[in-house]
Design an enzyme around this catalytic site. Structure first.
Site, PDB file in Angstrom:
ATOM      1  N   SER A 175       0.842  -1.190   0.000  1.00 24.31           N
ATOM      2  CA  SER A 175       0.000   0.000   0.000  1.00 24.31           C
ATOM      3  C   SER A 175       0.885   1.250   0.000  1.00 24.31           C
ATOM      4  O   SER A 175       1.703   1.413  -0.890  1.00 24.31           O
ATOM      5  CB  SER A 175      -0.961  -0.034   1.189  1.00 24.31           C
ATOM      6  OG  SER A 175      -1.945   0.968   1.079  1.00 24.31           O
ATOM      7  N   ASP A 276      -9.838  -2.376  -6.606  1.00 21.60           N
ATOM      8  CA  ASP A 276      -9.053  -1.321  -5.969  1.00 21.60           C
ATOM      9  C   ASP A 276      -9.059  -0.109  -6.895  1.00 21.60           C
ATOM     10  O   ASP A 276      -8.630  -0.207  -8.051  1.00 21.60           O
ATOM     11  CB  ASP A 276      -7.625  -1.805  -5.734  1.00 21.60           C
ATOM     12  CG  ASP A 276      -6.756  -0.771  -5.041  1.00 21.60           C
ATOM     13  OD1 ASP A 276      -7.255   0.336  -4.732  1.00 21.60           O
ATOM     14  OD2 ASP A 276      -5.569  -1.059  -4.814  1.00 21.60           O
ATOM     15  N   HIS A 306      -8.112  -3.938  -2.254  1.00 21.84           N
ATOM     16  CA  HIS A 306      -6.858  -3.389  -1.746  1.00 21.84           C
ATOM     17  C   HIS A 306      -6.466  -4.131  -0.460  1.00 21.84           C
ATOM     18  O   HIS A 306      -7.281  -4.343   0.421  1.00 21.84           O
ATOM     19  CB  HIS A 306      -7.046  -1.898  -1.461  1.00 21.84           C
ATOM     20  CG  HIS A 306      -5.768  -1.154  -1.228  1.00 21.84           C
ATOM     21  ND1 HIS A 306      -5.010  -0.634  -2.265  1.00 21.84           N
ATOM     22  CD2 HIS A 306      -5.105  -0.854  -0.085  1.00 21.84           C
ATOM     23  CE1 HIS A 306      -3.948  -0.031  -1.761  1.00 21.84           C
ATOM     24  NE2 HIS A 306      -3.978  -0.145  -0.436  1.00 21.84           N
TER      25      HIS A 306
END
Length: 345
Positions: A175, A276, A306
């Site tokens: 991330s 995502d 995600h």
């Protein structure tokens, strides 16, 4: 489509995260102590375990800079001489030492603090290699370098010295950690021989936390997607970037705005998820790398969101396990490597 449980968890997570972001935007310093160390009481941290656990991974925490809160956690799998969590699973699957960087957090420490901490961690590893060489050679200049390197940083970390091949480093980020990993890789490329014997041979970007001023198709279609949505991401970047630098096309946020020649970048594996909203921009960055002949595959996971492979509740799902195995296979195809730097979110 994601399962009902994933949808429910996403709704709950987004509600909690939005409140956290709002709280931080209203009072960004309340979680900082007198020494500038950030505390996140809502996040659980497992204690280090210097012996091999049932999962076959030992862990150790190191404070590498006495002047800041910068720390590292080292994961060593028993195969080189699975702890709970994604980093331990990666260490085991890749048969590599993993060094997770405890970088400074925003908004208490804004850009470029976290990015600089990543670079400092890589510099520390290079210093470790030089100190190990000094111990072996016992010779002139290297010995002097060890003597003048003060504040405890001249201490050789035995797990690194005994098991890590620092000429084969892979940087991995999850991330927002992918943004840090990519930045550190760029700095390593710019440094060149100055980082000897460190060599960054590849990087793995797991669903990078990217954005831009002009929305992509996925940012429009999935603007209200799972776990994170575009409005939350914009708020997060406002908290991270200094007020005078806030721009969704800042190179920290939009990798397509980088100034380093991409042809110099190492092989880059990008992990993206179907649901995502940030996926298109991550794919576009990978496409730009391939245009200049950088090996830059994209692994696109269907019905995934995600952080599908790194969130605690998803770790044991088939998709998460497959993702870790895919990363291990890709890095193994490139070459065996001795150490993996991990920049979690």
């Amino acid at each position: 489509m994601p399962s009902v449980s994933v949808k429910f968890y996403s709704i709950l997570y987004k509600f909690i995260l939005k409140r956290q972001l709002q709280t931080l935007s209203e009072n960004p310093t309340k979680l900082t102590d007198h020494y500038g160390v950030v505390s996140r009481p809502d996040e659980s941290v497992a204690p280090a375990n210097p012996s091999f656990s049932e999962d076959g991974v030992a862990t150790k925490d190191i404070h590498i800079d006495p002047l800041t809160s910068l720390s590292l956690r080292i994961f060593v799998p028993d195969t080189v001489v699975i702890v709970n969590g994604s980093k331990g699973r990666i260490a085991k699957a890749c048969d590599a030492i993993v060094v997770a960087v405890g970088y400074r957090l925003a908004p208490e420490s804004k850009y470029p603090a976290a990015f600089e901490d990543g670079v400092e961690a890589l510099n520390w590893l290079a210093k470790q290699a030089n100190l190990a060489e000094c111990r072996v050679s016992g010779g002139g200049e290297l010995r002097r370098r060890q003597i003048v390197d003060g504040f405890g940083s001249s201490v050789i970390e035995p797990w690194i010295a005994a098991h890590a091949d620092l000429s084969r480093c892979v940087l991995l980020g999850v991330s927002s950690g992918s943004n840090i990993a990519n930045y550190v890789t760029q700095k390593a490329v710019e440094a060149g021989n100055l980082l000897d014997p460190i060599r960054v041979v590849a990087q793995v970007l797991m669903y990078p936390f990217v954005i831009g001023s002009t929305p992509t198709k996925s940012e429009i279609k999935l603007a209200n997607s799972y776990l994170y949505d575009r409005s939350m991401a914009v708020l997060a970047w406002k908290l991270f970037l200094p007020n005078d630098q806030f721009n969704l096309d800042h190179p920290a946020a939009n990798p397509l705005m980088t100034k380093i020649p991409l042809r110099r970048m190492p092989p880059t594996l990008t992990i993206v998820a179907e649901h995502d909203f940030m996926r298109d921009r991550a794919i576009a960055y990978s496409q730009e790398l391939r245009k200049v002949n950088v090996d830059a595959p994209v692994y696109d996971y269907k019905d995934a969101i995600h952080e599908f492979a790194t969130f605690e509740m998803f770790l044991k799902t088939p998709k998460a396990q497959a993702c870790v195995e895919d990363i291990a296979i890709w890095t193994g195809i490139l070459s065996s490597f001795g150490l993996l730097n991990n920049f979690c979110k």
